[in-house]
Design a protein around this motif. Structure first.
Motif, PDB file in Angstrom:
ATOM      1  N   ALA A 161      15.331  42.914  -3.166  1.00  0.00           N
ATOM      2  CA  ALA A 161      14.558  42.770  -4.406  1.00  0.00           C
ATOM      3  C   ALA A 161      14.004  41.360  -4.620  1.00  0.00           C
ATOM      4  N   PRO A 162      14.768  40.282  -4.356  1.00  0.00           N
ATOM      5  CA  PRO A 162      14.205  38.937  -4.571  1.00  0.00           C
ATOM      6  C   PRO A 162      12.969  38.653  -3.731  1.00  0.00           C
ATOM      7  N   TYR A 163      12.836  39.331  -2.586  1.00  0.00           N
ATOM      8  CA  TYR A 163      11.678  39.097  -1.719  1.00  0.00           C
ATOM      9  C   TYR A 163      10.471  39.938  -2.114  1.00  0.00           C
TER      10      TYR A 163
ATOM     11  N   ALA B  17      10.872  48.912  -5.752  1.00  0.00           N
ATOM     12  CA  ALA B  17      12.234  49.354  -5.482  1.00  0.00           C
ATOM     13  C   ALA B  17      12.268  50.824  -5.063  1.00  0.00           C
ATOM     14  N   HIS B  18      11.360  51.633  -5.596  1.00  0.00           N
ATOM     15  CA  HIS B  18      11.319  53.050  -5.227  1.00  0.00           C
ATOM     16  C   HIS B  18      11.040  53.228  -3.739  1.00  0.00           C
TER      17      HIS B  18
ATOM     18  N   LEU C 165       9.075  39.843   4.913  1.00  0.00           N
ATOM     19  CA  LEU C 165       8.776  39.295   3.584  1.00  0.00           C
ATOM     20  C   LEU C 165       9.195  37.839   3.396  1.00  0.00           C
ATOM     21  N   PRO C 166      10.365  37.403   3.912  1.00  0.00           N
ATOM     22  CA  PRO C 166      10.748  36.001   3.685  1.00  0.00           C
ATOM     23  C   PRO C 166       9.759  34.985   4.240  1.00  0.00           C
TER      24      PRO C 166
ATOM     25  N   VAL D 115       4.278  41.322  -3.015  1.00  0.00           N
ATOM     26  CA  VAL D 115       4.120  42.601  -3.726  1.00  0.00           C
ATOM     27  C   VAL D 115       3.019  43.449  -3.095  1.00  0.00           C
ATOM     28  N   PRO D 116       1.821  42.904  -2.816  1.00  0.00           N
ATOM     29  CA  PRO D 116       0.795  43.726  -2.162  1.00  0.00           C
ATOM     30  C   PRO D 116       1.252  44.273  -0.807  1.00  0.00           C
ATOM     31  N   PHE D 117       1.971  43.455  -0.032  1.00  0.00           N
ATOM     32  CA  PHE D 117       2.441  43.938   1.271  1.00  0.00           C
ATOM     33  C   PHE D 117       3.433  45.080   1.093  1.00  0.00           C
ATOM     34  N   THR D 118       4.361  44.928   0.142  1.00  0.00           N
ATOM     35  CA  THR D 118       5.353  45.978  -0.090  1.00  0.00           C
ATOM     36  C   THR D 118       4.693  47.275  -0.528  1.00  0.00           C
TER      37      THR D 118
END
Length: 226
Positions: A81-83, A98-99, A113-114, A122-125
């Protein structure tokens, strides 16, 4: 989205081909099966869900079984979540991200992500998650209509591809002795807990193995300092 079309997407596509074939084999409605892929997007929980509905399992018991099966995602969400946060916090976007946390996105997210700037996470996720879910829904439909052409052992093997891919990703990302001890401890505990009810086996093996490896690592560090 381009990254999702690569190996992660191919692995999920193959796995959901097997899920679609399973739906056909138990005469489960395709539309409901595709909806379960969109809303649940957790293959073990989906198999429990459709199998229980087809067998006439009481809904409260089935809901509990699906919930217990999905509890294993809680440590994954907490760790990643922090990433998945941008420079500006948005609770809605964080809940949507998160879903999408499942084995594939979790493993790829921790790896990629790091190293991304905050505004790109966020856009990548969302791009990766939407692409993976879309491919999974399409594969569910394709597997459903291919069911007559896919032997049962092949369908079962397709369902096995996702955990196999996840294991290979974890092995590839293991860089420290602690990582290897965690993998070894989790693998060693798996045969001992695989018969637990409610889908708790993976969670117990993962958390138990990680905790055991942590304490072993601490003990070895203390001895090295002494």
């Amino acid at each position: 989205m381009r990254h999702g079309i690569g190996m992660p997407g191919l692995v999920l596509f193959a796995s959901y081909l097997g899920y679609g074939a399973l739906l056909q084999g138990i005469s489960f409605p395709l539309g409901a099966g595709m909806l379960s892929t969109f809303l649940v997007w957790a293959l073990p929980a989906q198999v429990i869900l459709v199998g229980g509905l087809s067998a006439g399992t009481a809904l409260p018991a089935l809901a509990l079984a699906v919930t217990l099966s999905s509890i294993r995602f809680l440590p994954m969400v907490v760790s990643i979540a922090p990433y998945m946060r941008g420079p500006k916090r948005s609770l809605l976007l964080e809940l949507i991200c998160a879903h999408y946390v499942a084995l594939t996105l979790w493993a790829e997210g921790l790896r990629l992500l790091p190293h991304m700037p905050g505004q790109a996470r966020v856009p990548f996720t969302l791009g990766l998650g939407n692409m993976l879910v879309t491919l999974s829904i399409c594969a569910t439909a394709v597997g459903y209509y291919m069911a007559g052409e896919v032997p049962l052992p092949v369908a079962a093997a397709l369902l096995f591809i996702t955990p196999l891919f996840f294991t290979l990703v974890m092995v590839r990302g293991a860089a420290r002795a602690m990582d290897w001890m965690t993998l070894a401890a989790g693998a060693g505990l798996t045969p001992l807990v695989q018969h637990l009810d409610g889908g708790l086996d993976l969670m117990v093996a993962g958390i138990g193995g990680g905790t055991l490896a942590y304490f072993i690592s601490r003990s070895l560090r203390r001895r090295s300092r002494a």
